[in-house]
Enzyme design. Sequence first.
Site, PDB file in Angstrom:
ATOM      1  N   ASP A 332       6.781   2.514   9.853  1.00  0.00           N
ATOM      2  CA  ASP A 332       7.750   2.781  10.645  1.00  0.00           C
ATOM      3  C   ASP A 332       7.802   4.336  11.140  1.00  0.00           C
ATOM      4  O   ASP A 332       7.572   4.907   9.681  1.00  0.00           O
ATOM      5  CB  ASP A 332       8.896   2.144  10.345  1.00  0.00           C
ATOM      6  CG  ASP A 332      10.082   2.517  11.273  1.00  0.00           C
ATOM      7  OD1 ASP A 332       9.957   1.839  12.342  1.00  0.00           O
ATOM      8  OD2 ASP A 332      10.791   2.987  11.164  1.00  0.00           O
ATOM      9  N   GLU A 361       3.400   3.899  13.280  1.00  0.00           N
ATOM     10  CA  GLU A 361       4.062   4.401  14.451  1.00  0.00           C
ATOM     11  C   GLU A 361       4.377   5.928  15.048  1.00  0.00           C
ATOM     12  O   GLU A 361       5.378   6.529  14.188  1.00  0.00           O
ATOM     13  CB  GLU A 361       5.639   3.583  14.449  1.00  0.00           C
ATOM     14  CG  GLU A 361       6.075   3.739  15.132  1.00  0.00           C
ATOM     15  CD  GLU A 361       8.182   3.446  15.676  1.00  0.00           C
ATOM     16  OE1 GLU A 361       8.319   2.592  16.159  1.00  0.00           O
ATOM     17  OE2 GLU A 361       8.468   4.048  14.234  1.00  0.00           O
TER      18      GLU A 361
END
Length: 616
Positions: A332, A361
């Site tokens: 993330d 990400e």
Amino acid sequence: MNKIVLLFLSVSFFCQAQKKTKPEFDRVEPAFWWVGMKNSELQILFYNHSANLGSYEASLNYAGVSIKEKITVENPHYLFLKLEVSPSTKAGIIPIQFKAGKKSFTYSYELKNKSTAANRIQGFNSSDVLYLIMPDRFANGDIKNDSLPGFYEGVHREKSFGRHGGDLKGISDHLDFIQELGVTTLWLNPVLENNQKRESYHGYAITDFYKVDARFGSNEEYVLLIEKCHARGLKMVQDMVINHMGNYNWLMLDLPEKNWVHQFPEFTRSNYRSEVVSDPYQSQYDLNKMTNGWFDYTMPDINQSNPLFATYLIQNTLWWIEYAGIDGIRMDTYPYPDRAYMARWAKEVLTEYPKFNIVGEVLVNSKPMVGYWQKDALNKDGYQSNLPSVIDFPLTNAVNAALNEKGSWDGGLSRLYTTLAHDFIYPNANGNVTFLDNHDMSRYFFNMGRDLNKFKMGLIFLMTTRGIPQLYYGTELLMDGNYSIHPTVRMEVPGGWPGDQVNEFTRAGRTKEQNEAYDFMSKLLQWRKTKPVIHSGKLTQFIPEDNVYVYFRHQANETVMVLMNGNDKEMKINTSRYSECMKGKTKAVNVLSAEVLQNIQEITLPSMTAVILELQ
Ligand code: CA
């Protein structure tokens, strides 16, 4: 000694040992480790919420293992030991002797053998298709874990930001549905404990880095799910977060040192401006806010430059890989933590597990900014991320715009062409994870104006262009949530909850249109699975003319031609322009309809359609 006496003695010894050692520490992390790891150093955290561990002496006597360092910190409830585990060390129980004044006890720390089971830790690549599931919203396989003592949030299905009760069992129960769709790899939004007071369902505010949220299941159930996937030829990608944690993380509630998180005199939020990190003209003010500001009031920013926490997090990643046998990680908020640390993290993980894959990400609509974070990028500032894969947001945005515009010099399908023409920015564009939507944006079907023809066009592009495609659960069921009404993109799958009136996991429970979408996707994905030419064949594209986009995937003896018509009218396409890729082939099979085209000199394409042709 007979067997029964022996058993009795060993049980009673075990019970005594348990009695003696269990209460000494509330937590020991990692709880166990393995012999034969490439990095021979092991850092163990010991915690007792009411004891002064700073005064403890530690010693051990175990062949191959030695204590390199004992580290005490501001908070006396913690003690860290750094062990050296030599390559020849045998698995077993290490008795670690602790002494504090007159008190002494032994803690049994286990070093295991690494699993040799097949099909674990395989990595993922462009031969795979990822399927993203939000575990709380997919299916509720076990209503007994919906609301549990000790957890702030129980189930409130009527609340769109509440927990709905979905769990690992729900996923495990529907592997047939997933596998028939033709995806090869699951990516679950984070499954680790999120014992937060509010909005804990999404998983991005972790409160225990070593435990699956009990409302999803146990660590053991997670491993069983992965083993079940592996036995079916499916893989598992774990979603991880090390930029921030939940403010109810147990570490946060009794910080080992104040600087395990970034502290400010008053609440300071990240500016969420990822471009600052790679900006050659960056100000320290902006960079500090970006990387050190908190993600939210409830998500304190982890300080990865604290050496103990830095190592703790790397070991935690290695622990999940070895313990659960996961095949990859989706990390993330990749640009948010300290970037040098992220490069170290990725390097250490991939050194330990070279076959593994990690996708980061980078949520920006800018190719240079996404490309900056991929391994081997030629960055002017010399930054080397060691990250193999990046999530390709620019491609997503291009598809969503391309299918909703009239054709022009740079609009309509030209956007697809241009996006790929810029691939020189990526060291490995075929390693990018490509997608049409995810949990943080409007549903793809909504973006396509709920038009099934457009829907199919974009999917054909996604599945035949370069990259590692990812789908979001419910796409195949034509879920159509609008992100401006945020929770509608994270809806339950009807049929996943006991008592649901409709079961969309079954053919009979789906509408005609839903079955058309599911069957179309299943056919496309099952075909893709068997086509190395799509996984790794060369890509050649032609500049769109009259909003018709044509590209080829080819290798040795195989050529796949894809044609897309972005017009509201039928188009007749003279293919002589593409002869360099057609290589004299005059016939083709339409992959999805099985129709044989006897003469492909001219191809007729209905309005808003795409076709995949295997040339013969
Ligand atoms: Ca449940």
